[in-house]
Every structure is written in C-alpha cells, then in structure tokens.
Design a protein around this motif. Sequence first.
Motif, short mmCIF file in Angstrom:
data_model
loop_
_atom_site.label_atom_id
_atom_site.label_comp_id
_atom_site.label_asym_id
_atom_site.label_seq_id
_atom_site.Cartn_x
_atom_site.Cartn_y
_atom_site.Cartn_z
N CYS A 69 10.43 -5.80 1.06
CA CYS A 69 9.99 -5.12 2.29
C CYS A 69 11.02 -4.09 2.76
CB CYS A 69 9.74 -6.15 3.40
SG CYS A 69 8.28 -7.17 3.16
N LEU A 70 12.30 -4.44 2.66
CA LEU A 70 13.34 -3.52 3.07
C LEU A 70 13.35 -2.27 2.18
CD1 LEU A 70 16.24 -6.03 3.83
CD2 LEU A 70 14.76 -4.85 5.47
N VAL A 71 13.17 -2.46 0.89
CA VAL A 71 13.09 -1.34 -0.04
C VAL A 71 11.87 -0.47 0.28
CG1 VAL A 71 12.65 -0.71 -2.44
CG2 VAL A 71 14.34 -2.47 -1.90
N ASN A 72 10.73 -1.13 0.53
CA ASN A 72 9.50 -0.40 0.79
C ASN A 72 9.59 0.47 2.05
OD1 ASN A 72 6.63 -0.03 -0.05
ND2 ASN A 72 6.24 -0.83 2.00
N GLU A 73 10.41 0.06 3.00
CA GLU A 73 10.58 0.88 4.20
C GLU A 73 11.10 2.28 3.84
OE1 GLU A 73 10.08 0.44 7.49
OE2 GLU A 73 9.21 -1.56 7.30
N TRP A 74 12.01 2.32 2.85
CA TRP A 74 12.55 3.63 2.42
C TRP A 74 11.51 4.41 1.63
CZ3 TRP A 74 16.30 5.07 -2.03
CH2 TRP A 74 16.88 6.33 -1.77
N LEU A 75 10.76 3.74 0.80
CA LEU A 75 9.77 4.41 -0.04
C LEU A 75 8.67 5.08 0.78
CD1 LEU A 75 9.24 1.74 -2.86
CD2 LEU A 75 10.92 3.59 -2.76
N MET A 76 8.38 4.52 1.94
CA MET A 76 7.23 4.99 2.71
C MET A 76 7.61 5.63 4.04
SD MET A 76 4.83 4.46 0.67
CE MET A 76 4.97 3.72 -0.96
N ILE A 77 8.86 6.02 4.19
CA ILE A 77 9.28 6.58 5.49
C ILE A 77 9.02 8.07 5.54
CG2 ILE A 77 11.68 7.21 5.01
CD1 ILE A 77 12.21 5.51 7.68
N PRO A 118 0.82 -1.21 0.00
CA PRO A 118 0.00 0.00 0.00
C PRO A 118 0.86 1.26 0.00
CG PRO A 118 0.06 -0.96 2.20
CD PRO A 118 0.75 -1.93 1.28
N VAL A 119 0.38 2.29 -0.67
CA VAL A 119 1.05 3.59 -0.68
C VAL A 119 0.45 4.44 0.43
CG1 VAL A 119 1.47 5.69 -2.00
CG2 VAL A 119 1.52 3.47 -3.14
N ILE A 120 1.29 4.90 1.35
CA ILE A 120 0.78 5.67 2.49
C ILE A 120 1.15 7.15 2.42
CG2 ILE A 120 0.81 3.63 3.98
CD1 ILE A 120 3.38 4.70 5.23
N LEU A 121 1.93 7.53 1.40
CA LEU A 121 2.32 8.93 1.24
C LEU A 121 1.62 9.49 0.00
CD1 LEU A 121 6.16 8.62 1.93
CD2 LEU A 121 4.36 9.27 3.54
N PRO A 122 0.80 10.51 0.15
CA PRO A 122 0.01 11.01 -0.98
C PRO A 122 0.83 11.55 -2.14
CG PRO A 122 -0.13 12.51 0.90
CD PRO A 122 0.52 11.25 1.39
N ASP A 123 2.03 12.06 -1.85
CA ASP A 123 2.85 12.65 -2.92
C ASP A 123 3.93 11.69 -3.43
OD1 ASP A 123 4.30 12.64 -0.59
OD2 ASP A 123 5.15 14.64 -0.85
N PHE A 124 3.77 10.40 -3.14
CA PHE A 124 4.77 9.41 -3.55
C PHE A 124 4.81 9.27 -5.07
CE2 PHE A 124 5.58 5.04 -4.94
CZ PHE A 124 6.88 4.88 -4.51
N SER A 125 6.02 9.20 -5.62
CA SER A 125 6.18 9.00 -7.06
C SER A 125 7.44 8.19 -7.31
CB SER A 125 6.30 10.36 -7.76
OG SER A 125 6.60 10.19 -9.14
N MET A 126 7.33 7.17 -8.17
CA MET A 126 8.50 6.38 -8.55
C MET A 126 8.50 6.11 -10.05
SD MET A 126 10.21 2.99 -6.85
CE MET A 126 9.02 1.74 -7.33
N LEU A 127 9.65 6.34 -10.67
CA LEU A 127 9.85 6.10 -12.09
C LEU A 127 10.75 4.89 -12.25
CD1 LEU A 127 10.54 9.79 -13.21
CD2 LEU A 127 8.34 8.62 -13.00
N ASP A 128 10.34 3.96 -13.09
CA ASP A 128 11.10 2.73 -13.32
C ASP A 128 11.80 2.82 -14.67
OD1 ASP A 128 12.12 0.20 -13.63
OD2 ASP A 128 10.25 -0.86 -13.19
N PHE A 129 13.14 2.84 -14.65
CA PHE A 129 13.93 2.98 -15.86
C PHE A 129 14.42 1.64 -16.41
CE2 PHE A 129 13.94 7.22 -14.13
CZ PHE A 129 13.91 8.03 -15.25
N GLY A 130 13.82 0.55 -15.95
CA GLY A 130 14.15 -0.75 -16.52
C GLY A 130 15.44 -1.34 -15.99
N ASN A 131 15.97 -2.32 -16.69
CA ASN A 131 17.13 -3.09 -16.23
C ASN A 131 18.38 -2.77 -17.03
OD1 ASN A 131 15.58 -4.46 -14.34
ND2 ASN A 131 15.18 -6.19 -15.70
N VAL A 132 19.49 -2.72 -16.32
CA VAL A 132 20.81 -2.70 -16.93
C VAL A 132 21.29 -4.15 -16.97
CG1 VAL A 132 23.21 -1.94 -16.67
CG2 VAL A 132 21.34 -0.39 -16.08
N THR A 133 21.77 -4.59 -18.13
CA THR A 133 22.19 -5.98 -18.28
C THR A 133 23.65 -6.07 -18.71
OG1 THR A 133 21.45 -6.08 -20.60
CG2 THR A 133 19.85 -6.69 -18.89
#
Length: 304
Positions: A296-304, A70-85
């Motif tokens: 889960c560890l990543v999400n902690e940063w996204l929603m802190i 769930p997104v708990i921050l109203p102004d949250f934004s994330m851009l996905d630039f794909g994978n480096v291989t």
Amino acid sequence: MIWQGRLDGEELLYHRLFQRVKEEHNYDNISTGDFALHGFAVDEGVRRNKGRQGAKDAPDVIRKNMSNFPVILPDFSMLDFGNVTCEDGNLENTQNNLAKNVSKVLLKGGKSLVLGGGHEVTYAHYLGVKTAFPEQKIGIINIDAHFDNRQPEKGVGPSSGTGFWQIAQEGPINSLHIGIQRNSNTLKLFDTAHQYGMKYILADELFFENLTSIYQRIDELLDSVDYAYLTICMDVFNASIAPGVSAAAYNGIFADTAFMHFYRHILKNKKLLALDVAEVNPSFDIQDRTARLAACLVNEWLMI
C-alpha cells in the motif's frame, strides 16, 4: 505468474496494476517517467546484524499484494527487472550490482522502486542514485525506528545496520530520519547521528497536532537538495500492523491520518526519484499484514 489479479476488463477504466506491469531485461526500453522495479531478495545484512532472517523472500510476496490495486493514472507504466540476489554471501558485490541497475534506470529518466529485502538495500540504492548524479546533492528520508549508522564490525563487514555510516564516509550526508525510537538506539548511535549532522524526528513527535513542524522539517531537507531518495524500514510500525519484520516494535508508529499526511507530502515532491521498502519478513508475517502494508505504501507513490 506473480503479477496476476482480478480481470474486470481490458479497457483502461478497468485496469489493475498486474495489467500494466511489463517484465523487462533491457534498460534501454525505459521511457522518461516510467517506474522501474527491482526486487532486492537479500538478507545477508540482516544475518550479519543478528536479526531474524527471511526478508530475502519478501519481494515476490509484496509484488503479489500489489497486483490487484486499481490503476488510476492513464499514462502509468512500470517495468519489472526481476530480483537481485546474494547466493554467495558477498553482500558488497550484490549492493554494487543493484547500484549499477538503479543508475541505469535514473539515467534513462525512470523512477527507481526497490522491494527489499533487508535494510542493507539503503546503501545500494543510495549508491545507485549517487552514481547517476555524482555532482548533485542527494537528500535521504529514512522512515525507520533505527538510525542504521552503526560502524561495521571487524571481520563482519557492512550489514543492515550500517547503511548511513557507509554513506557518511563518502562525504557530507543530507538525511532526515523519521520515527526514531529512543529504546531502539544506543547513546552512541544518537551521538553518531549528531556528529554526522543526521537530522531526526522521534516517533513520539509523530502526531496530528505536530504536522506543521513535521512538514517544515521535511521541507527544509528537500529544499536544500537536488534529488531525494525515500527508504522505509517496516519495523518502524507497530507490531500489531507489521508483525512480519526482522525486529518487531511493540511501540512502533501506526499508518494513521497523521502519518499518511506527511508521507503523501513527501511523495508529492518532484525531487523524489527513488523509493524502497525494507525488512518485510514473510516468515513471521500474519495474513500478509506487513507485506500488504508495504504494498500500500508503494502504491501511494505509483498513483500520486
């Protein structure tokens, strides 16, 4: 099709992460405070380091396990630039490619998030931060069982175990390594850490009653730098909760109350502008336990 999950509604109160992620290719579209995601779909460094290959498949698996949060921050934004291989085995070129992309993110005011891949991502991610801020003092917190400060083998080159040695060759290193295992590092690696001034906290020291000391040592590093980068190698965790890694640890740490206390303490620091997770290996995972923990560890940063 990776970013999908349960759709409860279109209003902000119902949003889950997959509804707020935008796949992107243009770095000019980054706004200040946006999270910018890259996958480092690479384990050439693990191969060179004689580890269990398969980490290159992790970024999309971690994305899948992040999607439904769930997104708990109203102004949250994330851009996905794909994978480096790294299809041609040229790890050095691949690391430089990620570094250039990370630099673009940071110069636009974004926050850099990278999903590994092997822990050779460390040098690439750090290089991106340093390229963006060449005159600033960069602090690195490495949550890992290993120092990853091994000198590259002749004829082999850099690997997943050489990142901090590479960083140290470019000038004074400002790092704190949390979760170091005595039975995972030779005396030579401890000696190298001491020579380069790499601070560390042993896995044996990570317990609740010792939090005051742990906080102090984290703050000492963060107070002494301009910006901070956090890297997490999933093999720091006990094999029962993180079986899907390149080098499983039977006596690794747990994501318990003590861990989450000091982990969130790091995440709350305003100097932190880059984070990655590394060494998730889906080939050896059980029911996505390791990928889920990484998510889960990543999400902690996204929603802190």
